[in-house]
Design a protein around this motif. Structure first.
Motif, mmCIF file in Angstrom:
data_model
loop_
_atom_site.group_PDB
_atom_site.id
_atom_site.type_symbol
_atom_site.label_atom_id
_atom_site.label_comp_id
_atom_site.label_asym_id
_atom_site.label_seq_id
_atom_site.Cartn_x
_atom_site.Cartn_y
_atom_site.Cartn_z
ATOM 1 N N LYS A 55 49.092 67.957 53.296
ATOM 2 C CA LYS A 55 49.853 68.663 54.335
ATOM 3 C C LYS A 55 49.237 68.495 55.720
ATOM 4 O O LYS A 55 49.955 68.508 56.727
ATOM 5 C CB LYS A 55 49.960 70.150 53.991
ATOM 6 N N VAL A 56 47.914 68.356 55.782
ATOM 7 C CA VAL A 56 47.271 68.232 57.093
ATOM 8 C C VAL A 56 47.038 66.768 57.491
ATOM 9 O O VAL A 56 46.575 66.490 58.591
ATOM 10 C CB VAL A 56 45.931 68.989 57.133
ATOM 11 N N GLY A 57 47.360 65.834 56.574
ATOM 12 C CA GLY A 57 47.188 64.421 56.891
ATOM 13 C C GLY A 57 45.879 63.829 56.424
ATOM 14 O O GLY A 57 45.452 62.789 56.925
ATOM 15 N N ALA A 58 45.224 64.478 55.449
ATOM 16 C CA ALA A 58 43.973 63.957 54.901
ATOM 17 C C ALA A 58 44.264 63.204 53.606
ATOM 18 O O ALA A 58 45.046 63.656 52.774
ATOM 19 C CB ALA A 58 42.991 65.094 54.638
ATOM 20 N N VAL A 59 43.641 62.041 53.451
ATOM 21 C CA VAL A 59 43.855 61.190 52.282
ATOM 22 C C VAL A 59 42.550 61.093 51.514
ATOM 23 O O VAL A 59 41.543 60.602 52.044
ATOM 24 C CB VAL A 59 44.314 59.775 52.700
ATOM 25 N N GLN A 60 42.546 61.553 50.263
ATOM 26 C CA GLN A 60 41.337 61.432 49.466
ATOM 27 C C GLN A 60 41.203 60.010 48.927
ATOM 28 O O GLN A 60 42.157 59.436 48.394
ATOM 29 C CB GLN A 60 41.320 62.420 48.302
ATOM 30 N N ILE A 61 40.007 59.463 49.093
ATOM 31 C CA ILE A 61 39.728 58.093 48.665
ATOM 32 C C ILE A 61 39.221 58.143 47.227
ATOM 33 O O ILE A 61 38.105 58.591 46.964
ATOM 34 C CB ILE A 61 38.695 57.437 49.594
ATOM 35 N N THR A 62 40.056 57.718 46.306
ATOM 36 C CA THR A 62 39.724 57.772 44.891
ATOM 37 C C THR A 62 39.857 56.392 44.262
ATOM 38 O O THR A 62 40.526 55.505 44.811
ATOM 39 C CB THR A 62 40.661 58.737 44.149
ATOM 40 N N SER A 63 39.257 56.229 43.106
ATOM 41 C CA SER A 63 39.394 54.963 42.367
ATOM 42 C C SER A 63 40.848 54.705 42.016
ATOM 43 O O SER A 63 41.309 53.556 42.049
ATOM 44 C CB SER A 63 38.547 55.006 41.096
ATOM 45 N N GLU A 64 41.574 55.777 41.698
ATOM 46 C CA GLU A 64 42.990 55.617 41.355
ATOM 47 C C GLU A 64 43.792 55.113 42.551
ATOM 48 O O GLU A 64 44.628 54.208 42.413
ATOM 49 C CB GLU A 64 43.570 56.949 40.871
ATOM 50 N N TYR A 489 55.375 62.318 59.124
ATOM 51 C CA TYR A 489 55.628 63.435 58.219
ATOM 52 C C TYR A 489 54.357 63.701 57.420
ATOM 53 O O TYR A 489 53.530 62.803 57.201
ATOM 54 C CB TYR A 489 56.786 63.105 57.278
ATOM 55 N N SER A 490 54.174 64.947 57.003
ATOM 56 C CA SER A 490 53.007 65.263 56.191
ATOM 57 C C SER A 490 53.059 64.434 54.912
ATOM 58 O O SER A 490 54.136 64.041 54.444
ATOM 59 C CB SER A 490 52.960 66.761 55.869
ATOM 60 N N PHE A 491 51.888 64.181 54.340
ATOM 61 C CA PHE A 491 51.793 63.191 53.278
ATOM 62 C C PHE A 491 52.224 63.721 51.908
ATOM 63 O O PHE A 491 52.159 62.988 50.916
ATOM 64 C CB PHE A 491 50.375 62.631 53.217
#
Length: 653
Positions: A55-64, A489-491
């Motif tokens: 919602k705030v535009g943060a993207v978690q960097i994961t192996s998936e 738009y929010s992610f």
């Protein structure tokens, strides 16, 4: 810029940091999980809910996420079927070579190749050139060990990112991120029946009198009758211009400028901003998602550029659309016979639903307006965002808003240059040449702009400062007065976009003077980003235009340690990629640093009219490491060896 004292005690041969798993990207800022949790809490959201971060535009960097990005990179098509295939005819053109490609792959008998050579089974005419039956052509296509089709190419004529940004390693396996510097771009493009649909990518005005003849008469946006160019004349002239482009180069911006550039590597972490001119600078992953979006939208979507053709090219949008359609590969899309029509109205007759035609997988960004009158922003240069519909199990790019672009960014940021395992690098490391070269790098002030460990200052430098050919630097200048503030738009937003979707403002502070001006360094006359030096051994030739190119065996050491030219035919793009012959990394770097050799290379480029027309000359970046600058031939060699050693672990073999 940093002072040399800053670098005095830095070990330039340390490995560069890599993208950390579990962290979050927040519009180019790398946040730890704790920092990201504070961010969402500040917005009144639950840090234990993964959706809060979206919602705030943060993207978690994961192996998936990285794995999903890799899948999209290698297997998801680029471009809309309507424009790229039915109008331009890319796949139909490639089909002309499928028999030759099939035979060549069969002859490999399961072995790999980095440059599939085919033998023509029939005559092929591209523009005013005819390649006779029996001609051998190096396609630059890559085939893995045991592969049945080239990497990045589909049997239906679709292409993926891998066709330009992956090669084959010594074990016959794919190596993502390395540039395909041998790909026969001009041939593969000119094969299309309606290549001239991409006329805005080069300096072509469809109303130039030299192209008049049997073109359709249309009604333009002002109600005037206008005759379009003769489709055969226009196609042949455009194909000839495309054939001017060297192998391993591309031309993708609809700016009406001949500003071809070479295919870059994708070792992207720490190498922002992105794009040759650094125009991809805002948004997720420090602009990398802007670049990925451009590849899947403004750079491949041929028709959407009609929205801005009047303001950026001086070409009426009806003339643009009419020129695009009148020679369409699919005859049912061509302008009708009889009374003149408005091409935009005809377009909606033959393709009533834009979202199933030129807007396939495209979403207008918030704040840009309504198609077909979208405005550009610092995030999207045509107002559109590549974001396929959510919940489609048959599409690996399906997800919430911006998922595919962000996944590809995370994947590309996970790539590092492979080990340089050439005997030459082994010897240079063993002899101490690489370590000595690092000292020359510091002494010469190279680290002022190419700051370790990523060897870039992450800045855009005005073209006047760099001195290279300005054509590519000018690419986005016409957009500057048209920009609207960048918004996304929010992610967590599903696609299609609901009416109540949350909108995020994309931060631009420290990047541009305000949200509606191009990044600092580009204005007023254009600029170039400081490119990272990592992986140089895979990236010959050099400079943005690839103009500093020398073929292996063209130079020879003299008794005093200098180098002289023994084969002038191997100098410049003329002697390398314009003939489909790779440039040699060591020789090309020597020409970059030695002003006398560079003069020969520039002379070779400028003597070739095709390169002159394409603004490819190898000029600029006049920072020499030669005797006139006070350096010995050995120091020059040491510096070159140091640069060629900048792989995943530069100080070891």
């Amino acid at each position: 810029m940093a002072s040399q004292a800053t670098f005095a005690n830095i070990n330039l041969l340390q490995p560069a940091p890599t993208q950390p798993l579990g962290y979050y990207d927040y519009f180019g800022q790398l946040l730890s999980p704790k920092q990201a949790a504070k961010l969402v809490q500040k917005q009144g959201l639950d840090p234990n809910d993964p959706v809060s971060y979206q919602k705030v535009g943060a993207v978690q960097i994961t192996s998936e996420l990285i794995s999903q990005g890799e899948d999209i990179f290698f297997n998801r098509k680029i471009g809309d079927t309507f424009g790229l295939q039915r109008v331009f005819g890319f796949g139909l053109g490639l089909e002309n070579l499928f028999p030759e490609i099939g035979i060549a792959i069969a002859q490999l008998q399961g072995q790999s190749t980095n440059n599939l050579e085919i033998t023509l089974l029939k005559n092929i005419t591209l523009g005013s050139r005819t390649f006779s039956q029996g001609t051998r052509i190096n396609t630059g296509l890559k085939v893995e060990a045991g592969g049945t089709f080239p990497l990045g190419l589909k049997s239906n004529g679709d292409i993926t990112c891998a066709i330009c940004h992956a090669v084959i390693d010594k074990n016959g396996k794919r190596l993502a991120g390395a540039p395909n510097g041998e790909i026969a771009t001009p041939i593969l493009i000119a094969l299309a029946q309606n290549t001239a649909a991409g006329f805005a990518r080069l300096k072509f005005n469809p109303l130039d009198p030299q192209f008049q003849g049997n073109g359709k008469t249309i009604i333009d946006s002002k109600g005037n009758l206008v005759q379009l160019p003769d489709p055969q004349k226009f196609e042949q002239a455009f194909d000839d211009a495309v054939m001017d482009v060297p192998f391993g180069h591309f031309e993708s911006t609809p700016d009406g400028i001949n500003n071809t550039t070479q295919i870059p590597n994708l070792f992207t972490f720490g190498n922002h901003p992105y794009g040759t001119a650094g125009e991809a600078a805002v948004g997720p992953f420090a602009g990398l998602s802007v670049l990925n979006n451009a590849v899947h939208s403004s750079e491949i979507n041929l028709l959407a550029a009609a929205q801005l053709s009047e303001q950026t090219l001086g070409i009426d949008p009806e003339v643009y659309i009419g020129t695009f359609l009148q020679n369409a590969a699919d005859p049912s899309l061509r302008l009708p016979s009889g009374s003149p029509v408005k091409p935009s109205e005809w377009l909606r007759q033959v393709a009533p639903n834009a979202t199933q035609a030129e807007l396939e997988d495209q979403v207008p960004a918030p704040g840009t307006g309504t198609y077909p009158n979208l405005q550009p922003s610092l995030f999207t240069f045509n107002g559109l965002v590549f974001s396929p519909n959510t919940g489609n199990p048959d599409d690996i790019a399906s997800g919430t808003f911006l998922f595919a672009n962000n996944a590809m960014s995370a994947f590309q940021n996970s790539l590092v240059p492979p080990a340089n395992q050439t005997p030459e690098n082994q010897q240079a490391l063993k002899s101490g040449s690489v370590v000595r070269g690092a000292k020359v790098f510091k002494q010469a002030g190279c680290a002022t702009c190419h700051i370790p460990p990523f060897f870039t200052d992450n800045k855009i430098h005005p073209v006047e400062e760099i001195g290279t050919n300005s054509a590519r630097a000018e690419s986005r200048l016409a957009l500057n007065n048209l920009l609207v503030p960048p918004q996304l738009y929010s992610f967590d937003t599903p696609v299609p976009i609901p009416t109540n979707a949350q909108v995020l403002d994309v931060p631009t502070r420290g990047i541009s003077i305000n949200p509606t001006t191009l990044p600092q360094g580009i204005l007023p006359n254009g600029g170039y980003k400081t490119t990272s030096l990592r992986g140089l051994f895979l990236s010959a030739p050099y400079l943005h235009d690839g103009g500093v190119a020398v073929r292996a065996g063209s130079l020879q050491a003299t008794p005093d340690g200098n180098f002289s030219v023994i084969d002038p035919t191997g100098l410049g793009l003329t002697g390398t990629l314009s003939q489909g012959i790779p440039a040699d990394a060591e020789s090309s770097l020597r020409a970059l640093f030695d002003r006398n050799l560079r003069a020969f290379v520039i002379g070779a480029n400028k003597a070739y009219p095709a390169l002159e027309r394409s603004n490819l000359d190898g000029t600029g970046h006049n920072f020499y490491i030669d005797q006139q600058a006070g350096y010995t031939p050995q120091q020059q060699t040491d510096l070159i060896n140091f640069l060629l050693a900048l792989d995943d672990i530069p100080g070891s073999f």
